[in-house]
Enzyme design. Sequence first.
Site, PDB file in Angstrom:
ATOM      1  N   ASP A  51       0.863  -1.182   0.000  1.00 47.12           N
ATOM      2  CA  ASP A  51       0.000   0.000   0.000  1.00 47.12           C
ATOM      3  C   ASP A  51       0.900   1.232   0.000  1.00 47.12           C
ATOM      4  O   ASP A  51       1.967   1.241   0.635  1.00 47.12           O
ATOM      5  CB  ASP A  51      -0.930   0.020   1.213  1.00 47.12           C
ATOM      6  N   GLU A  53       1.107   5.685   0.237  1.00 46.18           N
ATOM      7  CA  GLU A  53       0.531   7.005   0.463  1.00 46.18           C
ATOM      8  C   GLU A  53       1.273   7.960  -0.466  1.00 46.18           C
ATOM      9  O   GLU A  53       2.503   7.860  -0.622  1.00 46.18           O
ATOM     10  CB  GLU A  53       0.675   7.440   1.920  1.00 46.18           C
ATOM     11  N   HIS A 192      -5.370   5.138   6.396  1.00 36.70           N
ATOM     12  CA  HIS A 192      -4.603   5.957   5.441  1.00 36.70           C
ATOM     13  C   HIS A 192      -3.127   6.052   5.825  1.00 36.70           C
ATOM     14  O   HIS A 192      -2.478   7.061   5.534  1.00 36.70           O
ATOM     15  CB  HIS A 192      -5.211   7.356   5.297  1.00 36.70           C
ATOM     16  N   ASP A 197      -2.728  -0.100   6.290  1.00 37.50           N
ATOM     17  CA  ASP A 197      -3.611  -0.460   5.184  1.00 37.50           C
ATOM     18  C   ASP A 197      -3.160  -1.762   4.524  1.00 37.50           C
ATOM     19  O   ASP A 197      -3.988  -2.580   4.109  1.00 37.50           O
ATOM     20  CB  ASP A 197      -3.644   0.664   4.157  1.00 37.50           C
TER      21      ASP A 197
END
Length: 635
Positions: A51, A53, A192, A197
Amino acid sequence: MSRAPVTETVGGRSYGVPVRPDPASPQARPRQASLDDLGRPLAEVTFVVVDLETTGTSAATSEITEIGAVRVRGGEILAEMSTLVRPSAGIPPMVSVITGITDAMVATAPAEAEVVPTFLEFARGAVLVAHNAPFDLGFLRAAVERCGYPQPAWEHLDTLRVARRVISRDEAPDCRLGTLARLFRSTTAPCHRALADAQATVDVLHGLFERLGNLGVRTLEEVHEYSSRVSSAQRRKRHLADGLPTGPGVYVFRGADGRALYVGTSRSVRSRVRTYFTASEPRTRMAEMVALAERVDAIGCAHALEAEVRELRLIAEHKPPYNRRSRFPERAVYVRLTDEPFPRLSRVRAARDDGTYLGPFGSVREADDAADALLAAVPLRQCTPRLSPRVRRPACALADLGRCGAPCDGREDVDAYARHVAAARAAITGDPAPVVAVATRRMDRLAAEERYEEAAVTRDRMIAFVRAAARGQRLAALTRVPELVAAAPTADAGWDLVVVRYGRLASAVTVARGIDPRPWVDAAVASAETVRPGPGPAPCASVEETERIGRWLAGSGVRLVRLDGTWSWPAAGATRAARSYAAPTTAATPATAATPTPSPTATASTTAGPAAAASTATAAGPARPPGWTGPAAVN
């Protein structure tokens, strides 16, 4: 006779040893491979669940700020990786609000060039897994390319795609990661942040594998096939696409009773409709729709904008059950400044007069948030009875708190209260700076007192007000123009022409390459729909239609040909302020996206809209520079 390879186990590893086997041994007997031997069992495949960001939603213009990855095999976690990444530019404020990652946190983090080789080594030999994998893989591939490494041939699995095939709407309203994590009782809640995540995605992946196992899907190849399979019944309906137009237009799937099931649009109607019957459809509701469809009707359009507008109108008219958006434009919510001696804010469902409206809003809660932000800056009364200068009523507690001038008990007369009304109207239709200033001071004070939750509530209310004011100002600017003619260049050097009247698309024409567009402009205007002005922010069309037209007009290369009236909005208006609070993700729908702030004109009080000549052009004729051979430029 050839020798059959036999294995010898050394230190837990198997090595081939060419020795002669015993003819009576089972290894020497011929054996037919089973179906299980044709694929890789899921329990034996190594997955790297990843994952990211990021600073935005586009891999071409944004960068990675955090990577979280979990290496798993056979239901066991083998290793984890988590690191912040220092981007080359600052992190937008709204991204920091969502992810909690700030510039200070990544100031000492390793750069992308240091992190990418570490991740490549971590993911070597594994199948990548991500929720909405195209997003994460797009950023990873862009980072690999920037660092100068060859692109890895990653095999990947998208848990979002698999979930849409496995999870029914009765079990979960959507297939977002948070929803699936709750459904499968993940031990980690998505927040987030990349590693959290990724850990939640691991639990979702195992939950999906359990469901697939019950369906007889036990190998990785079977998972790929199951998530992308097309049924024979679906393929048999591909003839419904025959005879449909090949250009832009709108298509309508209809059931056996002729009812509209789904309305869509495409630049090539026939090709798009054919994909419903010949390609994988990850959305469960679309597969249901295709199963029910008996015919497909289509309407050819001049260009993409006309197709989008017709789609909106058909969805609003027929309310197809398989369309989720735009079905109920009449459910929009407004906040209205009432028309009485002592006006107040009132929440209404429709704009039926020329009063001052804030909005529209997608929900009652959002409308209330925006109204609260305005009331915090302007002391309008909040009581609901209709007040008269001749009738006195006891004041409420808001008067003692300084949040109301108490016109009810005579402390403020009509003229004194009118100053508050004028300030509220100016914040809605002009500069929202007073509302932003009051909210900012309150947020600073609450943050200093470490009351961060209350500060976040104040922030959300301010943003709701600013965005609604910006939306209303953009709508009002376009809906008060009696007639606007614009043109956009096409890929083959032609022109897409539109005639817009009071914010409604009245005519659309495409002019081929090498043809003088001016006679076509005259013909488009002459054949355009007659539109009568009406009250409210969007009197002649739906809000979405007017906003889509506005975005098209602000597009690259669009030229303004004729303008009857003035198209402008305040220089210090809410549109400019809203850009500071633009959402970095798809939370904001296209219908609420901010139009780029226009450049200022010679006047101090207004700026031109996306049309550069908006403040002065009239119906006298096309606005063209000397020697013009096509429409005049907008931007």
